[in-house]
Motif scaffolding. Structure first.
Motif, short mmCIF file in Angstrom:
data_model
loop_
_atom_site.label_atom_id
_atom_site.label_comp_id
_atom_site.label_asym_id
_atom_site.label_seq_id
_atom_site.Cartn_x
_atom_site.Cartn_y
_atom_site.Cartn_z
N UNK A 172 7.69 -7.49 -8.79
CA UNK A 172 8.33 -6.17 -9.29
C UNK A 172 7.49 -4.90 -9.01
N UNK A 173 7.80 -4.11 -8.11
CA UNK A 173 6.88 -2.94 -7.72
C UNK A 173 6.85 -1.90 -8.72
N UNK A 174 7.69 -1.83 -9.56
CA UNK A 174 7.67 -0.81 -10.66
C UNK A 174 6.60 -1.23 -11.78
N UNK A 175 5.91 -2.52 -11.81
CA UNK A 175 5.12 -3.03 -12.78
C UNK A 175 3.76 -3.06 -12.31
N UNK A 176 3.67 -2.77 -11.04
CA UNK A 176 2.15 -3.09 -10.31
C UNK A 176 1.43 -1.76 -10.39
N UNK A 177 0.25 -1.83 -10.46
CA UNK A 177 -0.41 -0.36 -10.14
C UNK A 177 -0.77 -0.24 -8.91
#
Length: 376
Positions: free
Chosen positions: A296-301
């Motif tokens: 999930x790209x929106x959840x990673x830094x």
């Protein structure tokens, strides 16, 4: 002093016994073998001995050691190690320098590199770990047109020290119809054989990007990436189509790519709603694709705020390798972004910068490297 004196005879026994030293070398990390080749000629001979490397190759504990990145419009390759214990990457004027030809890597397969030279248009199989190569003789059969096919290599050191080169191309029959002709070169027999198929040429679009896994060449058809194709290169040389992948939204995604790591076949694709990368794994029985990881790209830094707003497709195009760990939490993606090579831990959801490539331009091609042995 007493303990040192007692240790000396044991040390001498180990150093003087090739069999015992070989057993120790078998258990060392791959990076150590690269370093120990420079200890002495004897150590180098032992480490590059086909018997030792074949035994290591039959143990899938070693993942990819690094990636070769080609410097744009050049025969030079930049080697980026994935093992953080190797301190500096290397710029390699490619080890093959034959008649001043330019050498280009076409494919990596379990430690061997299939290369193409110009201007003499020869095909070469190169083992960078052992620094040995073999020139592939030209086929005595008719030269196919390669617009729908290409050359691929098949090599599994756990089964044999020999490899095969598979050529698939379009030929014109006597009745002026087009067929796919498959030619196979065996390093064991050092000879070519030919097998013709009356198949639609369209099925072989994308073959030149295929990879070897589980006794076959696998590729995604570039006309319709929902088609997963497979050419069985066992003695029967059967042509088979594999399971169709239909994303959850019911629309065929053209943004997909195949990867192989430690005996597993992976497919990665992107999805924008929600913005994520989905990693599929082919089942052990070749029965279809199963979801392995969801990133999930929106959840990673993100490593840079400039790329946080990029599309999922953009991130997918930056993936250069998938490394399958012994445990799921050990698996990671290798990504090239902003002239840097990052290692993204799937379990920890974190980026780690491996190396900075600098201002030099690099092609989109990248090739995995692992130690192996073959009859070259």
């Amino acid at each position: 002093m007493e303990s040192t004196a007692k240790a000396s005879p044991s040390k001498h026994i180990v150093e003087s016994n090739d069999d015992l030293l070989t057993e120790i070398l078998l258990r060392l990390p791959l990076v150590s073998l690269h370093e120990f080749k420079s200890v002495s000629k004897r150590w180098c001979t032992l480490i590059t001995n086909p018997y030792l490397i074949l035994r290591r190759s039959r143990n899938p504990s070693d993942p990819s050691s690094g990636l070769f990145f080609r410097i744009w419009n050049s025969s030079e390759y930049y080697f980026v190690p994935l093992d953080t214990r190797i301190p500096v990457p290397l710029i390699l004027p490619f080890a093959l320098s034959l008649n001043s030809s330019k050498v280009k890597i076409m494919q990596s397969c379990n430690g061997l590199l299939l290369c193409h030279t110009r201007p003499n248009y020869e095909f070469i199989v190169y083992n960078p770990f052992m620094n040995r190569f073999q020139t592939i003789p030209q086929s005595p059969y008719s030269k196919p047109r390669y617009g729908f096919g290409g050359f691929r290599m098949a090599f599994d050191p756990s089964k044999s020290s020999h490899y095969k080169i598979v050529c698939a191309g379009v030929v014109i029959n006597n009745n002026n119809t087009l067929d796919i002709q498959i030619q196979i070169y065996s390093s064991k027999t050092r000879d070519w054989s030919v097998l013709s198929h009356d198949r639609r040429c369209i099925l072989f679009k994308g073959f030149k990007y295929g990879l070897y896994w589980n006794n076959g060449i696998h590729w995604l058809n570039t006309r319709n990436r929902n088609w997963h194709m497979m050419l069985d290169i066992n003695d029967k040389h059967c042509f088979k189509t594999r399971a169709q992948l239909v994303p959850e939204d019911g629309k065929a995604s053209r943004d997909q790519k195949l990867f192989e790591s430690r005996g597993c076949l992976f497919l990665i694709c992107s999805q924008n709603k929600p913005k994520q990368l989905i990693v599929y794994e082919m089942s052990k029985w070749d029965s279809g694709w199963l979801v392995k990881y969801i990133v999930c790209l929106s959840e990673i830094i993100m490593p840079s705020p400039k790329i946080s707003g990029k599309s999922a497709s953009w991130f997918r195009s930056r993936v250069r390798s998938i490394v399958n760990g012994e445990k799921d939490e050990d698996s990671f993606l290798v990504m090239k972004m902003c002239r840097k090579i990052f290692r993204y831990s799937i379990g920890l959801k974190t980026f780690f910068k491996l190396h900075e490539l600098g201002p030099v331009s690099y092609s989109l091609d990248s090739f995995q490297f692992i130690a192996s042995v073959a009859a070259v």
